[in-house]
Scaffold this motif. Structure first.
Motif, PDB file in Angstrom:
ATOM      1  N   ARG A  10     -34.948 -70.400   1.596  1.00 51.51           N
ATOM      2  CA  ARG A  10     -36.484 -70.633   1.110  1.00 51.51           C
ATOM      3  C   ARG A  10     -37.975 -70.043   1.881  1.00 51.51           C
ATOM      4  O   ARG A  10     -38.469 -69.339   0.914  1.00 51.51           O
ATOM      5  CB  ARG A  10     -36.765 -72.067   1.134  1.00 51.51           C
ATOM      6  CG  ARG A  10     -38.076 -72.331  -0.054  1.00 51.51           C
ATOM      7  CD  ARG A  10     -38.401 -73.881   1.208  1.00 51.51           C
ATOM      8  NE  ARG A  10     -39.304 -74.273   1.875  1.00 51.51           N
ATOM      9  CZ  ARG A  10     -40.121 -73.958   2.071  1.00 51.51           C
ATOM     10  NH1 ARG A  10     -41.026 -73.022   1.480  1.00 51.51           N
ATOM     11  NH2 ARG A  10     -40.775 -74.034   3.643  1.00 51.51           N
ATOM     12  N   ARG A  11     -37.762 -69.848   3.523  1.00 49.57           N
ATOM     13  CA  ARG A  11     -39.162 -68.889   3.793  1.00 49.57           C
ATOM     14  C   ARG A  11     -38.458 -67.809   3.775  1.00 49.57           C
ATOM     15  O   ARG A  11     -39.573 -66.453   3.599  1.00 49.57           O
ATOM     16  CB  ARG A  11     -38.751 -69.178   5.140  1.00 49.57           C
ATOM     17  CG  ARG A  11     -39.755 -70.401   5.299  1.00 49.57           C
ATOM     18  CD  ARG A  11     -38.804 -70.847   7.181  1.00 49.57           C
ATOM     19  NE  ARG A  11     -39.281 -72.186   7.425  1.00 49.57           N
ATOM     20  CZ  ARG A  11     -39.664 -72.448   8.975  1.00 49.57           C
ATOM     21  NH1 ARG A  11     -39.617 -71.735   9.813  1.00 49.57           N
ATOM     22  NH2 ARG A  11     -40.105 -73.576   9.211  1.00 49.57           N
ATOM     23  N   VAL A  12     -37.444 -66.983   3.409  1.00 53.29           N
ATOM     24  CA  VAL A  12     -37.015 -65.708   3.369  1.00 53.29           C
ATOM     25  C   VAL A  12     -37.543 -65.588   1.364  1.00 53.29           C
ATOM     26  O   VAL A  12     -38.053 -65.021   1.464  1.00 53.29           O
ATOM     27  CB  VAL A  12     -35.340 -65.517   3.222  1.00 53.29           C
ATOM     28  CG1 VAL A  12     -35.077 -63.962   2.372  1.00 53.29           C
ATOM     29  CG2 VAL A  12     -35.308 -65.394   5.041  1.00 53.29           C
ATOM     30  N   ALA A  13     -36.989 -66.208   0.942  1.00 49.69           N
ATOM     31  CA  ALA A  13     -37.443 -65.659  -0.278  1.00 49.69           C
ATOM     32  C   ALA A  13     -38.966 -66.152  -1.184  1.00 49.69           C
ATOM     33  O   ALA A  13     -39.331 -65.442  -1.728  1.00 49.69           O
ATOM     34  CB  ALA A  13     -37.020 -67.177  -1.520  1.00 49.69           C
ATOM     35  N   ASP A  14     -39.423 -66.782   0.069  1.00 47.36           N
ATOM     36  CA  ASP A  14     -41.088 -66.817   0.038  1.00 47.36           C
ATOM     37  C   ASP A  14     -41.789 -65.570   0.903  1.00 47.36           C
ATOM     38  O   ASP A  14     -42.824 -65.182  -0.061  1.00 47.36           O
ATOM     39  CB  ASP A  14     -41.651 -67.995   0.596  1.00 47.36           C
ATOM     40  CG  ASP A  14     -41.343 -69.510  -0.200  1.00 47.36           C
ATOM     41  OD1 ASP A  14     -41.283 -68.867  -1.027  1.00 47.36           O
ATOM     42  OD2 ASP A  14     -41.348 -69.906   0.914  1.00 47.36           O
ATOM     43  N   LEU A  15     -41.013 -65.310   1.764  1.00 44.01           N
ATOM     44  CA  LEU A  15     -41.441 -63.932   2.288  1.00 44.01           C
ATOM     45  C   LEU A  15     -41.481 -62.904   1.390  1.00 44.01           C
ATOM     46  O   LEU A  15     -42.751 -61.709   1.357  1.00 44.01           O
ATOM     47  CB  LEU A  15     -40.836 -64.067   3.738  1.00 44.01           C
ATOM     48  CG  LEU A  15     -42.174 -63.118   4.913  1.00 44.01           C
ATOM     49  CD1 LEU A  15     -42.793 -62.970   4.451  1.00 44.01           C
ATOM     50  CD2 LEU A  15     -40.748 -62.588   5.645  1.00 44.01           C
ATOM     51  N   GLY A  16     -39.964 -62.479   0.668  1.00 41.84           N
ATOM     52  CA  GLY A  16     -40.209 -61.095   0.711  1.00 41.84           C
ATOM     53  C   GLY A  16     -39.520 -61.689  -1.096  1.00 41.84           C
ATOM     54  O   GLY A  16     -38.735 -60.174  -1.557  1.00 41.84           O
ATOM     55  N   GLY A  17     -39.244 -62.485  -1.471  1.00 39.66           N
ATOM     56  CA  GLY A  17     -38.917 -62.516  -3.240  1.00 39.66           C
ATOM     57  C   GLY A  17     -36.929 -62.638  -3.478  1.00 39.66           C
ATOM     58  O   GLY A  17     -36.567 -62.317  -2.222  1.00 39.66           O
ATOM     59  N   PRO A  18     -37.478 -63.091  -4.544  1.00 43.82           N
ATOM     60  CA  PRO A  18     -35.404 -63.153  -5.044  1.00 43.82           C
ATOM     61  C   PRO A  18     -34.570 -62.173  -4.552  1.00 43.82           C
ATOM     62  O   PRO A  18     -33.566 -61.975  -4.480  1.00 43.82           O
ATOM     63  CB  PRO A  18     -36.269 -63.921  -6.271  1.00 43.82           C
ATOM     64  CG  PRO A  18     -37.170 -63.018  -7.095  1.00 43.82           C
ATOM     65  CD  PRO A  18     -38.194 -63.086  -5.403  1.00 43.82           C
ATOM     66  N   VAL A  19     -36.030 -60.697  -4.849  1.00 47.26           N
ATOM     67  CA  VAL A  19     -34.988 -59.478  -4.530  1.00 47.26           C
ATOM     68  C   VAL A  19     -34.484 -59.215  -3.125  1.00 47.26           C
ATOM     69  O   VAL A  19     -33.162 -58.863  -2.818  1.00 47.26           O
ATOM     70  CB  VAL A  19     -35.310 -58.126  -4.425  1.00 47.26           C
ATOM     71  CG1 VAL A  19     -34.931 -56.750  -4.479  1.00 47.26           C
ATOM     72  CG2 VAL A  19     -35.663 -58.350  -6.020  1.00 47.26           C
ATOM     73  N   VAL A  20     -34.941 -60.016  -2.098  1.00 44.64           N
ATOM     74  CA  VAL A  20     -34.469 -59.760  -1.078  1.00 44.64           C
ATOM     75  C   VAL A  20     -33.407 -61.462  -0.608  1.00 44.64           C
ATOM     76  O   VAL A  20     -32.007 -60.856   0.263  1.00 44.64           O
ATOM     77  CB  VAL A  20     -35.711 -60.062  -0.101  1.00 44.64           C
ATOM     78  CG1 VAL A  20     -34.915 -60.919   1.712  1.00 44.64           C
ATOM     79  CG2 VAL A  20     -36.172 -58.988   0.540  1.00 44.64           C
ATOM     80  N   LEU A  21     -33.245 -62.341  -1.486  1.00 48.44           N
ATOM     81  CA  LEU A  21     -31.475 -63.441  -1.550  1.00 48.44           C
ATOM     82  C   LEU A  21     -30.312 -62.494  -2.196  1.00 48.44           C
ATOM     83  O   LEU A  21     -29.720 -62.866  -1.515  1.00 48.44           O
ATOM     84  CB  LEU A  21     -32.728 -64.163  -2.081  1.00 48.44           C
ATOM     85  CG  LEU A  21     -33.165 -65.578  -1.128  1.00 48.44           C
ATOM     86  CD1 LEU A  21     -33.948 -66.354  -2.345  1.00 48.44           C
ATOM     87  CD2 LEU A  21     -32.692 -65.596  -0.178  1.00 48.44           C
ATOM     88  N   ILE A  22     -31.166 -61.853  -3.111  1.00 49.16           N
ATOM     89  CA  ILE A  22     -29.810 -60.857  -3.648  1.00 49.16           C
ATOM     90  C   ILE A  22     -28.945 -59.966  -3.047  1.00 49.16           C
ATOM     91  O   ILE A  22     -28.012 -59.836  -2.129  1.00 49.16           O
ATOM     92  CB  ILE A  22     -30.035 -59.762  -5.099  1.00 49.16           C
ATOM     93  CG1 ILE A  22     -30.740 -61.029  -5.438  1.00 49.16           C
ATOM     94  CG2 ILE A  22     -28.834 -59.435  -5.456  1.00 49.16           C
ATOM     95  CD1 ILE A  22     -31.087 -61.101  -7.289  1.00 49.16           C
TER      96      ILE A  22
END
Length: 222
Positions: A10-22
């Motif tokens: 969740r923190r990664v998504a907040d920081l970098g957005g869904p593209v980072v999660l992908i």
């Protein structure tokens, strides 16, 4: 542990957005494929053809018995191909097709790695564009009370996706290049071995050269 992982994502998504999660998901998949390919190469004996090379050399020298004995010790995935050639199969296209079928199994996954190496920077750039759009939207919403930190913060967060994309793409490209170079060396070895068996320098039963014949005669009398 699962809750901590979800919170981290969740923190990664907040920081970098869904593209980072992908990109993180792609990197996990890439690592899994690389580990599998390394295991597959090791299990197939890629690069370990000592006994097979000895068999081909003995066959080229006209010693069929020694060649078959050395081939029997081989654990190379190319052993069935060379065994087929030594058993009387003289069609180089058939033998080449047999070798290519084995190469194809070893090269499974290369296309995925190539796609990751090419698409990861584009995904990162896509995330950067989305982040820049969001940053300028926030800047516009601020109206006359513009805070430069809003724009600066939005830009570095947006650029983070490009950095992650490059971090995924560069090692993937290097590893894929290494895999491809190994397979190219395997193809050269297989092609050389097949042609050597089909057209040996000294056919079976051919007379030995003078010096070699004398040496063998001396060894026999001794």
């Amino acid at each position: 542990m699962i809750g901590a992982a979800v919170e981290l994502l969740r923190r990664v998504a907040d920081l970098g957005g869904p593209v980072v999660l992908i990109l993180i998901g792609v990197s996990v998949l890439t690592v899994a494929v690389v580990i599998y390919k390394l295991w597959q190469f090791a299990a197939a004996g890629v690069g370990r053809h000592r006994a097979l090379t000895e068999a081909v050399a003995a066959w080229d020298g006209g010693d069929r018995g020694l060649a078959r004995a050395a081939l029997g010790r081989s654990r190379s995935y190319l052993r069935p191909v060379i065994e087929l050639a030594m058993s009387g199969q003289t069609d180089p296209e058939r033998l080449g097709a047999e070798a290519e079928a084995r190469f194809a199994r070893l090269e499974r996954g290369f296309r995925l790695l190539d796609s990751v190496a090419q698409l990861s920077p584009l995904l990162g750039l896509f995330g950067t564009v989305l982040g820049m759009i969001a940053a300028f939207q926030a800047l516009q919403a601020a109206g006359t009370q513009v805070d430069p930190s809003i724009l600066a913060g939005g830009i570095w967060v947006a650029l983070l996706t490009t950095a992650v994309g490059l971090a995924v793409a560069m090692p993937t490209a290097l590893i894929l290049s290494w895999f491809e170079s190994r397979m190219e060396a395997e193809r050269v070895l297989a092609d050389t071995a097949i042609h050597t068996v089909l057209a040996p320098s000294r056919p079976q039963g051919a007379p030995l050269a003078g010096a070699e014949a004398a040496a063998r005669a001396g060894a026999i009398h001794a």
